[in-house]
Design an enzyme around this catalytic site. Sequence first.
Site, PDB file in Angstrom:
ATOM      1  N   GLY A   8       7.408   1.324  -9.016  1.00  0.00           N
ATOM      2  CA  GLY A   8       8.842   1.549  -8.969  1.00  0.00           C
ATOM      3  C   GLY A   8       9.144   2.958  -8.530  1.00  0.00           C
ATOM      4  O   GLY A   8      10.304   3.378  -8.509  1.00  0.00           O
ATOM      5  N   ASP A  67      -3.061   3.928  -9.133  1.00  0.00           N
ATOM      6  CA  ASP A  67      -2.825   4.599 -10.403  1.00  0.00           C
ATOM      7  C   ASP A  67      -3.354   6.002 -10.242  1.00  0.00           C
ATOM      8  O   ASP A  67      -4.466   6.200  -9.731  1.00  0.00           O
ATOM      9  CB  ASP A  67      -3.517   3.886 -11.560  1.00  0.00           C
ATOM     10  CG  ASP A  67      -2.957   4.341 -12.897  1.00  0.00           C
ATOM     11  OD1 ASP A  67      -1.742   4.175 -13.116  1.00  0.00           O
ATOM     12  OD2 ASP A  67      -3.723   4.864 -13.734  1.00  0.00           O
ATOM     13  N   SER A  68      -2.564   6.968 -10.621  1.00  0.00           N
ATOM     14  CA  SER A  68      -2.944   8.351 -10.374  1.00  0.00           C
ATOM     15  C   SER A  68      -2.469   9.237 -11.514  1.00  0.00           C
ATOM     16  O   SER A  68      -1.608   8.853 -12.313  1.00  0.00           O
ATOM     17  CB  SER A  68      -2.366   8.834  -9.044  1.00  0.00           C
ATOM     18  OG  SER A  68      -0.960   8.639  -9.006  1.00  0.00           O
ATOM     19  N   PHE A 174       6.301  15.741  -6.467  1.00  0.00           N
ATOM     20  CA  PHE A 174       6.885  15.254  -7.715  1.00  0.00           C
ATOM     21  C   PHE A 174       5.845  15.395  -8.812  1.00  0.00           C
ATOM     22  O   PHE A 174       4.713  15.832  -8.580  1.00  0.00           O
ATOM     23  CB  PHE A 174       7.364  13.804  -7.590  1.00  0.00           C
ATOM     24  CG  PHE A 174       6.294  12.812  -7.193  1.00  0.00           C
ATOM     25  CD1 PHE A 174       5.662  12.035  -8.157  1.00  0.00           C
ATOM     26  CD2 PHE A 174       5.934  12.640  -5.864  1.00  0.00           C
ATOM     27  CE1 PHE A 174       4.691  11.109  -7.803  1.00  0.00           C
ATOM     28  CE2 PHE A 174       4.960  11.714  -5.501  1.00  0.00           C
ATOM     29  CZ  PHE A 174       4.338  10.957  -6.468  1.00  0.00           C
ATOM     30  N   ARG A 203      -3.672  10.935  -3.086  1.00  0.00           N
ATOM     31  CA  ARG A 203      -3.078   9.685  -2.624  1.00  0.00           C
ATOM     32  C   ARG A 203      -3.150   9.571  -1.099  1.00  0.00           C
ATOM     33  O   ARG A 203      -3.376   8.485  -0.555  1.00  0.00           O
ATOM     34  CB  ARG A 203      -1.637   9.561  -3.103  1.00  0.00           C
ATOM     35  CG  ARG A 203      -1.018   8.182  -2.804  1.00  0.00           C
ATOM     36  CD  ARG A 203       0.353   8.016  -3.441  1.00  0.00           C
ATOM     37  NE  ARG A 203       0.268   8.121  -4.894  1.00  0.00           N
ATOM     38  CZ  ARG A 203       0.648   9.198  -5.601  1.00  0.00           C
ATOM     39  NH1 ARG A 203       1.180  10.239  -4.995  1.00  0.00           N
ATOM     40  NH2 ARG A 203       0.512   9.214  -6.909  1.00  0.00           N
TER      41      ARG A 203
END
Length: 222
Positions: A8, A67-68, A174, A203
């Site tokens: 999301g 997932d990070s 972010f 990423r």
Amino acid sequence: MKIYLATGNLNKKREMSQILSNHTIVIPKDEGIDFNPVEDGTTFYANSLIKAKALYDIVHCPVIADDSGICVDALGGIPGIYSARYAGPAYPQGNPDGRKCPQDEQNRFLIEQLNDCLSKNTIDGSKFLNGKRSAHYTCAMVLYLGPDRLFVCQETMEGTIIENIEDARGTGGFGYDPIFYLPQYKCTSAELTADEKNAISHRGKATRAMLKIMESIPELKN
């Protein structure tokens, strides 16, 4: 081709869309899909797989999930898979009531927890890549094409945690980016441009590795 991204997080969608520009990246909220799987894995990969499978079971189309999180070496990898839920040294795995701390508060907590740990002078910084304040982001990414067909990439970005919250800098990125310092670039991750970050981030590297895999799969070629 349309690829579903099991998140999301609009920032993740933006970053990955830049690299996977030959595909249309869609997140659940784009199509009004209620998506909030329980991420109870014990590794980045496990949580990534949980998200990928959960969305695939809804859309029955190719899904990418990642997932990070940030891992501070002197703290034994805290907050790690709990990066989004981290609520300071008292609740490193998240508040018992499930309330999420504001990111600025998480950043301050993490610096304070590291500083407190280092003040005890029990950490041998020579075993870490960037000394006692070393940290890294980790990203585990899964391309899920069905229960018996999936691909996994995992990458890191190495750096350090700044010493004081007052030194947090940058408006890009972010999460913990304003307190994650990159010695080789002499700036925080939040001070990088989008292209610079995609070139070196956990990423970005995982997404490019996954893109190479995708280019070898006939049904994912445009």
